[in-house]
Write a protein that holds these residues in place. Structure first.
Motif, PDB file in Angstrom:
ATOM      1  N   SER A   1     108.999  36.940   1.893  1.00 47.46           N
ATOM      2  CA  SER A   1     108.464  36.149   0.824  1.00 47.46           C
ATOM      3  C   SER A   1     108.030  37.271  -0.222  1.00 47.46           C
TER       4      SER A   1
ATOM      5  N   ILE B   1     105.779  32.914   5.514  1.00 48.86           N
ATOM      6  CA  ILE B   1     107.228  32.355   5.030  1.00 48.86           C
ATOM      7  C   ILE B   1     106.510  31.595   3.528  1.00 48.86           C
ATOM      8  N   GLU B   2     107.346  31.551   2.955  1.00 47.43           N
ATOM      9  CA  GLU B   2     106.970  31.128   1.031  1.00 47.43           C
ATOM     10  C   GLU B   2     108.248  29.571   1.756  1.00 47.43           C
ATOM     11  N   ASP B   3     108.178  28.234   1.220  1.00 45.63           N
ATOM     12  CA  ASP B   3     108.870  26.893   0.611  1.00 45.63           C
ATOM     13  C   ASP B   3     108.409  26.089  -0.021  1.00 45.63           C
ATOM     14  N   ASN B   4     108.804  25.778  -0.818  1.00 43.78           N
ATOM     15  CA  ASN B   4     108.739  24.330  -1.827  1.00 43.78           C
ATOM     16  C   ASN B   4     107.167  24.810  -2.459  1.00 43.78           C
TER      17      ASN B   4
END
Lengths: 473, 245
Positions: A3, A32-35
């Motif tokens: 990230s 963890i990078e998401d949305n």
């Protein structure tokens, strides 16, 4: 995938926190990078709670500066990003249990973190299937072929081969005991591998006692004790390592007792290892101790010299290392305690050879041994140096500290000062102080003088070398 | 400059200007420990168990943190445990560490004799080995001489590669100090370096702490490092200051 946001955050934290804080608490986090959500995964509850308590507010502040969308969130959980861990590591039967923790999202503005307990043990891994699937945990390298036989382990090996060929037969349970690093676990795996080789469908399970205890505790916590029981009571062969770790754990002993009885009644094989004779294990119930002795109890003793040499030669051959026999003897003569230490030494010798590009010989082995054995564990202090030098030069310690400046006293004093500078981390003023309150320039002069004399005067050179050896070996 | 701007500039001074000076392999002066360093670096590729031992100031902590730095640069998760601070830590923090690629245990002797810790470390070792992760540990003595209560843990520490870290010689310390100073944007003249080596404790840890102090002082006073200046800074200890008053 890394990230970018977390990378920026790390840069901030690294410059703000001490190296120790950063390495201890921030480095183990995986991101963890998401949305529009940054999920930070801590390896365990303790780390998660500490991070939450001490750093999370700050992390949330930093990330809010770089947020990619309006309702950006940061959350802290227990878990691990499998893709980021070394190679996924799910190699065949070796698969260790993975964390399966439920995420608990936290708004950056409302700092709190929580976690659901991880619950993934060896017996729940495949509990969704109708049939109980057993995880063998057998190490394929530990076979009878790679086991080096000697006087010290002959009986244990013979019994093990028998059990491997005829599990659930006469030698049930098989109890192998002996000190650390003598090959108990190797024999146990070898039996398991032989059983599976002869009957690939055999349900063989190897487990360390501590793991058995841990799984059981989790089973109780999650009302899964019946699955736990079913799992262990339905094996054909149970290999349980280091049962001394059951000591003082009554609940686990109770459960193991029932598992043990069920297996024996069903003519399933039980193999146990322990670091001592069953009767000598403290904190173990009497009924367990007596049952452990029902079958065959064999011991493994420390290997004698020839076996140690054979072990080294065998390990070297396994790793395609050309080990001269005199080097093997040299190592085996000095490392007597256990096989792990022998292996460690061999590894060290091989590393030494690779690094220096030199062939393996006695010199290399000597270097490796120096690091492994405490040749220099004698603490070198100024007092110690003064005493050694005084003895060596046949003068009194008080002479070294006196004001006398005759050659017969001054030279040994200079030697002792030079040694103190070489072998301790004391400052020169401290060294001067220890020699009758002399100035640090006197120490400096002594060091220079001795250095000079070592080059021009062979007697001083020899004295210095002798003293150095006496103090460091 | 307005007053508030000025205030801000002053306030930011201690944090903003100093150059980063973390522990890395690049700024570790390997000297006679080059082989240990090479093996540590290799262990970041191929899983290994390495135990380093040596006296204070031989760079044990430095090397462990350098390994973490290198692993993190590759995007690998890692864990560093300063066991000397065991009172602030808990053996529960060893759980799940087999999911990281590198675990560093700094000063294992600190928890020697504490059975809870020793047992937890023993199981961590086994899990890391099964998972194919790298374990680096340090201590003041080789495994055989550690006051461990659990022989299982001792034999495992000796199972991997064991290296003794050797202290630097004075010339190497001088070079090391100058290198670290340069990395901070500070010039340490040789004469000043020698002065430090002759008047201060000579382990690298103490020397680097002194360098840190000198760096701050030189920044605050806007002065270069000279022997008179160093004397002022190092002499300004409370004990000596009290004597002047």
């Amino acid at each position: 995938m890394e990230s970018a946001l977390w990378r920026k955050c790390l840069d901030h934290l690294e410059s703000e926190l001490s190296a120790q804080q950063f390495n201890t608490w921030i480095r183990p986090l995986q991101a963890i990078e998401d949305n529009g959500t940054l999920r930070l995964l801590a390896p365990n509850r303790f780390v998660m709670e500490k991070v939450n308590e001490r750093f999370f507010q700050h992390i949330a502040e930093i990330t809010s500066r770089y947020k990619t969308c309006e309702d950006f969130r940061v959350c802290l959980e227990i878990g691990s990003n499998d893709a980021a861990s070394p190679g996924g590591k799910n190699v065949g039967e070796y698969a260790p249990p993975r964390d399966a923790s439920a995420p608990l999202a936290t708004r950056a503005s409302n700092v709190q973190a929580g976690v659901r307990n991880r619950f993934d043990t060896s017996f729940t891994r495949r509990s969704d299937r109708t049939d109980v699937q057993h995880v063998r945990n057998l190490c394929p390298d530990f076979t009878f072929e790679t086991f080096v036989e000697g006087k010290s382990n002959q009986l244990a090996k013979a019994a093990s081969v028998q059990v491997g060929e005829n599990p659930g037969g006469a030698y049930n349970p098989l109890f192998i005991y002996g000190g650390v690093g003598l090959g108990k676990t190797h024999l146990m795996h070898a039996i398991g591998n032989l059983i599976v080789q002869r009957d690939p469908r055999a349900r063989v399970v190897y487990i360390h006692s501590e793991r058995f205890v841990g799984d059981m505790v989790k089973a109780f916590q999650h009302n899964a004790i019946n699955e736990f029981k079913r799992y262990y009571r339905s094996v054909d062969s149970l290999l349980i390592d280091d049962i001394q770790f059951f000591a003082h754990k009554e609940r686990s002993q109770e459960e193991f007792f029932h598992t043990f009885n069920t297996l024996l009644e069903g003519q399933s094989q039980v193999i146990m290892t322990c670091d001592r004779y069953p009767k000598e294990v403290g904190g173990l119930e009497e009924r367990l101790k007596s049952r452990f002795g029902w079958g065959l109890t064999v011991s493994i003793d420390p290997p004698e010299l020839e076996t140690r040499v054979a072990i080294l030669m065998s390990k070297a051959a396994q790793t395609q290392v050309d080990l001269p026999e005199d080097v093997a003897f040299f190592i085996a003569q000095r490392i007597r305690s256990n096989i792990r230490e022998l292996e460690g030494t061999l590894r060290r010798v091989v590393a030494n050879a690779r690094f220096t590009g030199r062939p393996i010989n006695l010199d290399l082995a000597r270097d490796a041994l120096k690091d492994l054995i405490a040749l220099q564990d004698k603490l070198v202090t100024i007092d110690n140096i003064q005493k050694t030098v005084a003895d060596y030069c046949k003068i009194r310690i008080s002479d070294l500290k006196s004001k006398r400046r005759s050659r017969s006293v001054a030279r040994p004093r200079q030697l002792a000062m030079a040694l103190a500078k070489e072998l301790t981390n004391h400052s020169l003023p401290e060294i001067g102080e220890a020699f009758g309150g002399r100035d640090h320039t006197t120490v400096l002069h002594a060091c220079r003088k001795i250095k000079e004399l070592r080059e021009t005067d062979s007697r001083i050179k020899e004295d210095y070398a002798n003293l150095l050896r006496m103090l460091t070996t | 400059m307005s007053e508030s701007q000025e205030e801000m500039a002053v306030r930011q001074l201690p944090l903003g200007i100093r150059l980063k000076d973390g522990n890395t392999f690049d700024n570790y002066l390997a000297a006679s420990n080059a082989q240990a360093v090479a093996c540590l670096q290799a262990a970041l590729q191929d899983p290994a168990m390495i135990y380093l031992w040596g006296g204070e100031g031989t760079g044990k902590t430095h090397l462990l943190q350098a390994a973490c730095h290198a692993a993190a640069a590759k995007g690998r998760p890692c864990a560093y445990l300063p066991l000397a601070c065991w009172q602030e830590l808990d053996a529960a923090m060893l759980e799940g560490l087999e999911n990281t690629s590198l675990v560093c245990l700094d000063d294992i002797a600190s928890v020697a004799g504490r059975t809870g810790w020793e047992t937890a470390l023993f199981h961590l070792y086994n899990r890391l080995r099964d998972a194919g992760a790298t374990l680096l540990a340090t201590g003041p003595a080789p495994p055989a001489a550690l006051p461990l209560a659990l022989p299982d843990l001792r034999s495992r520490l000796a199972w991997g590669m064991v290296f003794q870290l050797h202290p630097l010689r004075d010339e190497e310390k001088l070079a090391g100090l100058q290198q670290r100073a340069r990395a901070r944007g500070l010039e340490l003249p040789e004469a000043v370096g020698r002065y430090l080596l002759q008047h201060c404790p000579r382990d690298m840890g103490s020397l680097l702490a002194i360098l840190e102090r000198l760096d701050r002082a030189s920044l605050a006073a806007r002065r270069r490092l000279t022997i008179p200046f160093v004397k002022i800074v190092l002499g300004a200890r409370p004990r000596k200051a009290a004597r002047h008053k």
